[in-house]
Design a protein around this motif. Structure first.
Motif: not given
Length: 161
Positions: A109-115, A121-124, A137-142, A152-156
């Protein structure tokens, strides 16, 4: 329930804080992906085309050397893989990490931080560094400060146990 690992690369500390909070929520172990030569502020100056990060990211085949290869990947079923977004993709040290272990049959499960950038194209670009049998699983950029309730809400929402 699967055994989980939160593996992460953090250049400035933002991703580290998020990863540690995520690991706490998941009851997961952590592993910090570190370069053999740590990045300095000058190395991370994306406005300087000669900075280390700019040079690495300009070369799709760049694979920064890892400080160690001691992650016990075989012990885990699900790996949460975190990193900052650089030039709309994962830093190439993430490819170095993925190419150093056998992730066959694992869920990542990928997740990232970004401004401000998304995954682009990260996943590919990461998939080519892993076994074909890896489930991605392409997760979320925070962005900015992320509280534990948001994590917690995201993990669910994720299709992992």
């Amino acid at each position: 329930m699967s055994k989980k690992l939160v593996a992460f690369f953090s250049a400035s500390g933002s991703t580290r804080k998020l990863a540690n909070n995520l690991a706490e929520i998941l009851g997961a172990d952590t592993y910090e992906i570190k370069p053999a030569t740590p990045y300095t502020g000058k190395d991370l100056n994306w406005n300087d085309s000669r900075s280390r990060s700019s040079v690495e990211m300009a070369d799709i085949n760049s694979r920064p050397v890892l400080a160690d290869k001691s992650a016990q990947i075989a012990d885990y079923d699900t790996i949460f893989l975190g990193f900052p977004i650089w030039w709309y993709v994962a830093p190439h040290i993430i490819n170095s990490f993925l190419e150093s272990y056998d992730f066959g049959g694992k869920t990542i499960v990928i997740f990232a931080t970004s401004g401000g950038s998304g995954f682009g194209e990260t996943l590919s670009q990461l998939k080519s560094s892993c076994a074909a049998s890896t489930l991605w699983i392409q997760g979320r950029v925070f962005r900015g400060r992320v509280d534990k309730n948001t994590l917690t809400d995201w993990v669910k929402t994720l299709p992992v146990d």
